[in-house]
Design a protein around this motif. Structure first.
Motif, PDB file in Angstrom:
ATOM      1  N   LEU A  84      -1.229   7.905  17.928  1.00  0.00           N
ATOM      2  CA  LEU A  84      -1.210   7.689  16.345  1.00  0.00           C
ATOM      3  C   LEU A  84       0.050   6.881  16.174  1.00  0.00           C
ATOM      4  CD1 LEU A  84      -2.061  11.216  15.035  1.00  0.00           C
ATOM      5  CD2 LEU A  84      -3.450   8.931  14.845  1.00  0.00           C
ATOM      6  N   LYS A  85       1.038   6.968  16.993  1.00  0.00           N
ATOM      7  CA  LYS A  85       2.323   6.466  16.901  1.00  0.00           C
ATOM      8  C   LYS A  85       2.237   5.019  17.289  1.00  0.00           C
ATOM      9  CE  LYS A  85       7.306   6.659  18.362  1.00  0.00           C
ATOM     10  NZ  LYS A  85       8.342   7.351  19.018  1.00  0.00           N
ATOM     11  N   ALA A  86       1.404   4.679  18.096  1.00  0.00           N
ATOM     12  CA  ALA A  86       1.306   3.068  18.509  1.00  0.00           C
ATOM     13  C   ALA A  86       0.678   2.600  17.244  1.00  0.00           C
ATOM     14  CB  ALA A  86       0.438   3.105  19.764  1.00  0.00           C
ATOM     15  N   ARG A  87       0.010   3.191  16.522  1.00  0.00           N
ATOM     16  CA  ARG A  87      -0.628   2.531  15.278  1.00  0.00           C
ATOM     17  C   ARG A  87       0.075   2.850  14.077  1.00  0.00           C
ATOM     18  NH1 ARG A  87      -5.229   5.644  16.842  1.00  0.00           N
ATOM     19  NH2 ARG A  87      -5.674   6.165  14.410  1.00  0.00           N
ATOM     20  N   GLY A  88       1.386   3.339  14.188  1.00  0.00           N
ATOM     21  CA  GLY A  88       2.220   3.417  12.842  1.00  0.00           C
ATOM     22  C   GLY A  88       2.174   4.572  12.013  1.00  0.00           C
ATOM     23  N   GLN A  89       1.472   5.579  12.935  1.00  0.00           N
ATOM     24  CA  GLN A  89       1.274   7.014  12.112  1.00  0.00           C
ATOM     25  C   GLN A  89       2.328   8.021  12.767  1.00  0.00           C
ATOM     26  OE1 GLN A  89      -2.959   8.258  11.104  1.00  0.00           O
ATOM     27  NE2 GLN A  89      -3.333   6.275  11.882  1.00  0.00           N
ATOM     28  N   HIS A  90       2.445   9.135  12.147  1.00  0.00           N
ATOM     29  CA  HIS A  90       3.144  10.056  12.741  1.00  0.00           C
ATOM     30  C   HIS A  90       2.510  11.649  12.506  1.00  0.00           C
ATOM     31  CE1 HIS A  90       6.564   7.410  12.790  1.00  0.00           C
ATOM     32  NE2 HIS A  90       6.171   7.073  11.617  1.00  0.00           N
ATOM     33  N   LEU A  91       2.756  12.457  13.656  1.00  0.00           N
ATOM     34  CA  LEU A  91       2.008  13.580  13.785  1.00  0.00           C
ATOM     35  C   LEU A  91       2.999  15.025  13.889  1.00  0.00           C
ATOM     36  CD1 LEU A  91      -0.544  15.594  13.831  1.00  0.00           C
ATOM     37  CD2 LEU A  91      -0.567  14.837  16.247  1.00  0.00           C
ATOM     38  N   MET A 121       0.798  -1.100   0.070  1.00  0.00           N
ATOM     39  CA  MET A 121       0.007   0.135   0.104  1.00  0.00           C
ATOM     40  C   MET A 121       0.907   1.298   0.044  1.00  0.00           C
ATOM     41  SD  MET A 121      -3.650  -0.066   1.829  1.00  0.00           S
ATOM     42  CE  MET A 121      -4.758  -0.687   0.479  1.00  0.00           C
ATOM     43  N   VAL A 122       0.390   2.158  -0.276  1.00  0.00           N
ATOM     44  CA  VAL A 122       0.966   3.745  -0.363  1.00  0.00           C
ATOM     45  C   VAL A 122       0.714   4.487   0.861  1.00  0.00           C
ATOM     46  CG1 VAL A 122       0.887   5.805  -1.679  1.00  0.00           C
ATOM     47  CG2 VAL A 122       0.454   3.515  -2.791  1.00  0.00           C
ATOM     48  N   ARG A 123       1.967   5.071   1.328  1.00  0.00           N
ATOM     49  CA  ARG A 123       1.722   5.899   2.681  1.00  0.00           C
ATOM     50  C   ARG A 123       0.751   7.188   2.081  1.00  0.00           C
ATOM     51  NH1 ARG A 123       7.456   7.155   4.854  1.00  0.00           N
ATOM     52  NH2 ARG A 123       7.678   8.045   3.045  1.00  0.00           N
ATOM     53  N   VAL A 124       0.300   7.714   3.183  1.00  0.00           N
ATOM     54  CA  VAL A 124      -0.689   8.703   2.995  1.00  0.00           C
ATOM     55  C   VAL A 124      -0.499   9.901   3.830  1.00  0.00           C
ATOM     56  CG1 VAL A 124      -3.237   9.486   3.141  1.00  0.00           C
ATOM     57  CG2 VAL A 124      -2.503   7.238   2.391  1.00  0.00           C
ATOM     58  N   LEU A 125      -0.253  11.316   3.502  1.00  0.00           N
ATOM     59  CA  LEU A 125      -0.279  12.326   4.241  1.00  0.00           C
ATOM     60  C   LEU A 125      -1.285  13.246   4.140  1.00  0.00           C
ATOM     61  CD1 LEU A 125       2.439  14.146   5.734  1.00  0.00           C
ATOM     62  CD2 LEU A 125       2.551  14.970   3.294  1.00  0.00           C
ATOM     63  N   THR A 126      -1.574  13.892   5.303  1.00  0.00           N
ATOM     64  CA  THR A 126      -2.594  15.087   5.235  1.00  0.00           C
ATOM     65  C   THR A 126      -1.890  16.308   6.071  1.00  0.00           C
ATOM     66  OG1 THR A 126      -3.387  14.472   7.478  1.00  0.00           O
ATOM     67  CG2 THR A 126      -4.639  13.822   5.461  1.00  0.00           C
ATOM     68  N   ALA A 127      -2.113  17.520   5.257  1.00  0.00           N
ATOM     69  CA  ALA A 127      -1.244  18.576   5.787  1.00  0.00           C
ATOM     70  C   ALA A 127      -2.715  19.757   5.954  1.00  0.00           C
ATOM     71  CB  ALA A 127      -0.637  19.205   4.647  1.00  0.00           C
ATOM     72  N   ALA A 128      -2.585  20.053   7.463  1.00  0.00           N
ATOM     73  CA  ALA A 128      -3.751  21.015   7.816  1.00  0.00           C
ATOM     74  C   ALA A 128      -3.277  22.285   8.308  1.00  0.00           C
ATOM     75  CB  ALA A 128      -4.471  20.499   8.903  1.00  0.00           C
ATOM     76  N   ARG A 129      -3.861  23.487   7.508  1.00  0.00           N
ATOM     77  CA  ARG A 129      -3.414  24.644   7.860  1.00  0.00           C
ATOM     78  C   ARG A 129      -4.337  25.035   9.135  1.00  0.00           C
ATOM     79  NH1 ARG A 129      -3.867  25.739   2.141  1.00  0.00           N
ATOM     80  NH2 ARG A 129      -5.697  25.960   2.524  1.00  0.00           N
ATOM     81  N   LEU A 176      -2.521  17.421  21.011  1.00  0.00           N
ATOM     82  CA  LEU A 176      -1.889  17.012  20.187  1.00  0.00           C
ATOM     83  C   LEU A 176      -0.715  15.963  20.602  1.00  0.00           C
ATOM     84  CD1 LEU A 176      -1.298  19.965  17.867  1.00  0.00           C
ATOM     85  CD2 LEU A 176      -2.642  17.869  17.158  1.00  0.00           C
ATOM     86  N   GLU A 177       0.026  16.278  21.747  1.00  0.00           N
ATOM     87  CA  GLU A 177       0.848  15.377  22.195  1.00  0.00           C
ATOM     88  C   GLU A 177       0.069  14.046  22.590  1.00  0.00           C
ATOM     89  OE1 GLU A 177       4.197  15.208  25.951  1.00  0.00           O
ATOM     90  OE2 GLU A 177       2.868  16.835  25.624  1.00  0.00           O
ATOM     91  N   VAL A 178      -0.968  14.156  23.076  1.00  0.00           N
ATOM     92  CA  VAL A 178      -1.613  12.812  23.449  1.00  0.00           C
ATOM     93  C   VAL A 178      -2.161  11.973  22.030  1.00  0.00           C
ATOM     94  CG1 VAL A 178      -3.801  11.853  24.649  1.00  0.00           C
ATOM     95  CG2 VAL A 178      -2.471  13.696  25.826  1.00  0.00           C
ATOM     96  N   THR A 215      -0.167  14.763   9.194  1.00  0.00           N
ATOM     97  CA  THR A 215      -0.129  13.309   9.852  1.00  0.00           C
ATOM     98  C   THR A 215       0.115  12.413   8.685  1.00  0.00           C
ATOM     99  OG1 THR A 215      -1.969  14.156  10.999  1.00  0.00           O
ATOM    100  CG2 THR A 215      -1.742  11.871  10.784  1.00  0.00           C
ATOM    101  N   GLU A 216       0.780  11.603   8.897  1.00  0.00           N
ATOM    102  CA  GLU A 216       1.517  10.350   7.994  1.00  0.00           C
ATOM    103  C   GLU A 216       1.323   9.254   8.522  1.00  0.00           C
ATOM    104  OE1 GLU A 216       4.336   7.645   6.649  1.00  0.00           O
ATOM    105  OE2 GLU A 216       4.615   8.671   8.433  1.00  0.00           O
ATOM    106  N   GLY A 217       0.643   8.400   7.720  1.00  0.00           N
ATOM    107  CA  GLY A 217       0.239   6.953   8.077  1.00  0.00           C
ATOM    108  C   GLY A 217       0.578   5.865   6.845  1.00  0.00           C
ATOM    109  N   PRO A 218       0.565   4.573   7.027  1.00  0.00           N
ATOM    110  CA  PRO A 218       0.981   3.667   6.094  1.00  0.00           C
ATOM    111  C   PRO A 218      -0.298   3.293   5.121  1.00  0.00           C
ATOM    112  CG  PRO A 218       0.096   2.712   8.338  1.00  0.00           C
ATOM    113  CD  PRO A 218       0.198   4.148   8.629  1.00  0.00           C
ATOM    114  N   ASP A 219      -1.246   3.832   5.192  1.00  0.00           N
ATOM    115  CA  ASP A 219      -2.284   3.497   4.114  1.00  0.00           C
ATOM    116  C   ASP A 219      -3.426   4.280   4.620  1.00  0.00           C
ATOM    117  OD1 ASP A 219      -4.335   2.011   5.751  1.00  0.00           O
ATOM    118  OD2 ASP A 219      -2.707   0.692   6.219  1.00  0.00           O
ATOM    119  N   PRO A 220      -4.628   4.388   3.353  1.00  0.00           N
ATOM    120  CA  PRO A 220      -5.769   5.248   3.541  1.00  0.00           C
ATOM    121  C   PRO A 220      -6.612   5.047   4.387  1.00  0.00           C
ATOM    122  CG  PRO A 220      -5.103   4.870   1.304  1.00  0.00           C
ATOM    123  CD  PRO A 220      -4.166   3.771   2.006  1.00  0.00           C
TER     124      PRO A 220
END
Length: 112
Positions: A31-38, A1-9, A24-26, A54-59
């Motif tokens: 999210l990190k526990a599920r393989g995502q990054h913020l 699968m393709v990694r996915v990124l969102t960018a919010a203003r 956001l820290e919490v 926010t970046e994650g492994p799949d949609p």
């Protein structure tokens, strides 16, 4: 699968910044526990302007698909009470494109 990124203003009034960052820290830890990054960035010289990535492994499992549970629903709602999110930017998901051939856009939708 393709990694996915969102960018919010995001716009955050200075009096809400600490509370917003605490939430956001919490959320980032969950999210990190599920393989995502913020990641969060602030515009230089503009205390109220932010970018939230926010970046994650799949949609399917990405944060943009929806909160994973009731606690995340509460966290997401709290973020939106403290800050103004550009709805268009949070709705756009960006798919990673390989820069090596062959199969440069395998798994991604080519919308040209």
């Amino acid at each position: 699968m393709v990694r996915v990124l969102t960018a919010a203003r995001v716009t955050v009034d200075p009096e809400h910044i600490d509370a917003w960052l605490d939430i956001l820290e919490v959320l980032a830890a969950r999210l990190k526990a599920r393989g995502q990054h913020l990641w969060v960035f602030r515009a230089e010289g503009h205390a109220d302007r932010w970018l939230e990535f926010t970046e994650g492994p799949d949609p399917v499992t990405h944060r943009s698909t929806g909160p994973a549970d009731d606690e995340e629903r509460i966290l997401e709602a709290s973020l939106r009470e403290l800050a103004g999110y550009d709805d268009e930017s949070t709705a756009t998901r960006w798919q990673e494109i390989s820069l090596t051939r062959p199969g440069r856009i395998d798994g991604a939708t080519d919308n040209r």
